[in-house]
Design a protein around this motif. Structure first.
Motif, PDB file in Angstrom:
ATOM      1  N   ILE A   1       3.750  11.857 -17.569  1.00  0.00           N
ATOM      2  CA  ILE A   1       4.271  10.713 -18.814  1.00  0.00           C
ATOM      3  C   ILE A   1       3.807   9.590 -18.061  1.00  0.00           C
ATOM      4  CG2 ILE A   1       6.224   8.856 -19.493  1.00  0.00           C
ATOM      5  CD1 ILE A   1       8.044  11.620 -19.711  1.00  0.00           C
ATOM      6  N   ILE A   2       3.833   9.108 -16.711  1.00  0.00           N
ATOM      7  CA  ILE A   2       3.480   7.619 -16.711  1.00  0.00           C
ATOM      8  C   ILE A   2       1.715   8.148 -16.682  1.00  0.00           C
ATOM      9  CG2 ILE A   2       3.183   6.478 -14.559  1.00  0.00           C
ATOM     10  CD1 ILE A   2       5.573   7.256 -13.796  1.00  0.00           C
ATOM     11  N   ALA A   3       1.081   9.113 -16.566  1.00  0.00           N
ATOM     12  CA  ALA A   3      -0.426   8.936 -16.410  1.00  0.00           C
ATOM     13  C   ALA A   3      -0.560   8.258 -18.151  1.00  0.00           C
ATOM     14  CB  ALA A   3      -0.435  10.229 -16.293  1.00  0.00           C
TER      15      ALA A   3
ATOM     16  N   HIS B   1       1.626  -1.088 -16.383  1.00  0.00           N
ATOM     17  CA  HIS B   1       0.285  -1.644 -15.440  1.00  0.00           C
ATOM     18  C   HIS B   1      -0.396  -1.778 -14.357  1.00  0.00           C
ATOM     19  CE1 HIS B   1      -2.003  -5.110 -13.951  1.00  0.00           C
ATOM     20  NE2 HIS B   1      -1.451  -5.267 -12.981  1.00  0.00           N
ATOM     21  N   ARG B   2      -1.399  -1.074 -14.484  1.00  0.00           N
ATOM     22  CA  ARG B   2      -1.901  -0.131 -13.398  1.00  0.00           C
ATOM     23  C   ARG B   2      -2.062  -1.710 -12.177  1.00  0.00           C
ATOM     24  NH1 ARG B   2      -4.549   4.437 -13.403  1.00  0.00           N
ATOM     25  NH2 ARG B   2      -4.607   4.394 -15.831  1.00  0.00           N
ATOM     26  N   GLY B   3      -1.651  -1.210 -11.136  1.00  0.00           N
ATOM     27  CA  GLY B   3      -1.565  -1.453  -9.492  1.00  0.00           C
ATOM     28  C   GLY B   3      -0.323  -1.819  -9.757  1.00  0.00           C
ATOM     29  N   TYR B   4      -0.272  -2.727  -8.635  1.00  0.00           N
ATOM     30  CA  TYR B   4       0.876  -3.782  -7.789  1.00  0.00           C
ATOM     31  C   TYR B   4       2.258  -4.428  -9.083  1.00  0.00           C
ATOM     32  CZ  TYR B   4      -0.091  -1.860  -3.616  1.00  0.00           C
ATOM     33  OH  TYR B   4      -0.460  -0.947  -2.753  1.00  0.00           O
ATOM     34  N   VAL B   5       3.529  -3.966  -9.161  1.00  0.00           N
ATOM     35  CA  VAL B   5       4.981  -4.940 -10.481  1.00  0.00           C
ATOM     36  C   VAL B   5       5.729  -4.409  -9.660  1.00  0.00           C
ATOM     37  CG1 VAL B   5       5.151  -4.957 -12.610  1.00  0.00           C
ATOM     38  CG2 VAL B   5       3.009  -4.869 -11.999  1.00  0.00           C
TER      39      VAL B   5
ATOM     40  N   LEU C   1       6.038  -1.514  -8.094  1.00  0.00           N
ATOM     41  CA  LEU C   1       5.644  -0.471  -8.542  1.00  0.00           C
ATOM     42  C   LEU C   1       4.504  -0.312  -7.993  1.00  0.00           C
ATOM     43  CD1 LEU C   1       8.202  -1.871 -11.190  1.00  0.00           C
ATOM     44  CD2 LEU C   1       7.831   1.045 -10.855  1.00  0.00           C
ATOM     45  N   LYS C   2       3.205   0.978  -7.954  1.00  0.00           N
ATOM     46  CA  LYS C   2       2.472   0.651  -8.451  1.00  0.00           C
ATOM     47  C   LYS C   2       1.921   1.845  -8.500  1.00  0.00           C
ATOM     48  CE  LYS C   2      -1.745   1.502  -5.642  1.00  0.00           C
ATOM     49  NZ  LYS C   2      -2.452   2.413  -4.248  1.00  0.00           N
ATOM     50  N   ASP C   3       1.221   1.537 -10.146  1.00  0.00           N
ATOM     51  CA  ASP C   3       0.711   2.333 -10.992  1.00  0.00           C
ATOM     52  C   ASP C   3       2.185   3.259 -12.002  1.00  0.00           C
ATOM     53  OD1 ASP C   3      -2.011   1.768 -10.807  1.00  0.00           O
ATOM     54  OD2 ASP C   3      -2.240   3.268  -8.961  1.00  0.00           O
ATOM     55  N   GLY C   4       2.785   2.606 -12.010  1.00  0.00           N
ATOM     56  CA  GLY C   4       4.452   2.752 -12.996  1.00  0.00           C
ATOM     57  C   GLY C   4       4.986   3.847 -11.843  1.00  0.00           C
ATOM     58  N   LYS C   5       5.165   3.642 -10.894  1.00  0.00           N
ATOM     59  CA  LYS C   5       5.690   4.788  -9.761  1.00  0.00           C
ATOM     60  C   LYS C   5       6.751   3.812  -8.089  1.00  0.00           C
ATOM     61  CE  LYS C   5       2.965   9.245 -10.255  1.00  0.00           C
ATOM     62  NZ  LYS C   5       2.175   9.618 -10.226  1.00  0.00           N
ATOM     63  N   PRO C   6       7.704   3.923  -8.277  1.00  0.00           N
ATOM     64  CA  PRO C   6       8.173   2.648  -7.481  1.00  0.00           C
ATOM     65  C   PRO C   6       8.069   3.337  -5.983  1.00  0.00           C
ATOM     66  CG  PRO C   6      10.470   4.097  -8.829  1.00  0.00           C
ATOM     67  CD  PRO C   6       8.470   4.588  -8.658  1.00  0.00           C
ATOM     68  N   GLU C   7       8.010   2.073  -5.372  1.00  0.00           N
ATOM     69  CA  GLU C   7       6.963   2.214  -3.904  1.00  0.00           C
ATOM     70  C   GLU C   7       8.081   1.303  -2.577  1.00  0.00           C
ATOM     71  OE1 GLU C   7       3.465   1.435  -2.681  1.00  0.00           O
ATOM     72  OE2 GLU C   7       2.478   2.661  -3.698  1.00  0.00           O
ATOM     73  N   PHE C   8       8.770   0.172  -3.286  1.00  0.00           N
ATOM     74  CA  PHE C   8       9.523  -0.434  -2.163  1.00  0.00           C
ATOM     75  C   PHE C   8      10.287  -0.433  -3.272  1.00  0.00           C
ATOM     76  CE2 PHE C   8      10.418  -4.470   0.095  1.00  0.00           C
ATOM     77  CZ  PHE C   8      11.087  -3.937   1.058  1.00  0.00           C
ATOM     78  N   ARG C   9      11.646  -0.457  -2.401  1.00  0.00           N
ATOM     79  CA  ARG C   9      13.066  -2.035  -3.168  1.00  0.00           C
ATOM     80  C   ARG C   9      13.479  -2.293  -2.216  1.00  0.00           C
ATOM     81  NH1 ARG C   9      14.379   0.747  -7.401  1.00  0.00           N
ATOM     82  NH2 ARG C   9      13.555   3.430  -7.780  1.00  0.00           N
TER      83      ARG C   9
END
Length: 98
Positions: free
Chosen positions: A23-25, A34-38, A64-72
């Protein structure tokens, strides 16, 4: 949940056979995320198991990076610092490859 997590969950309701990564892809390919960091806000439930106070909703800042959570993070400033640090690292790696 972040807005992207909500969007993925909504798509998953209509297409339960699809994985979150698929789904994210698809959303990235269509330009819907957005692609990249958000940095996005997320309201999260903090449990009260074993504590006398009631459960509480707490605002978190999610990188988020490329739609996936990286850090909270607990603060927007922490999230900004994390994002900026990793964006610089990624740019340095890309510069070194060229």
């Amino acid at each position: 949940m972040t807005k992207i997590e909500q969007l993925v969950a909504a798509v998953k309701l209509a297409h339960p056979e699809r994985t979150d990564d698929e789904i994210i892809a698809d959303l990235l390919e269509r330009g819907l995320i957005h692609r990249g960091y958000v940095i996005d806000e997320s309201m999260e439930l903090h449990s009260n198991v074993g504590k006398p106070q009631p459960a509480a909703l707490v605002k978190k800042w999610v990188v988020l990076k490329d739609g996936k959570p990286e850090f909270r993070a607990d603060t927007e400033q922490e999230a900004i610092e994390y994002r900026d640090r990793w964006m610089r690292n990624d740019e340095a790696e890309e510069g070194g490859e060229g």
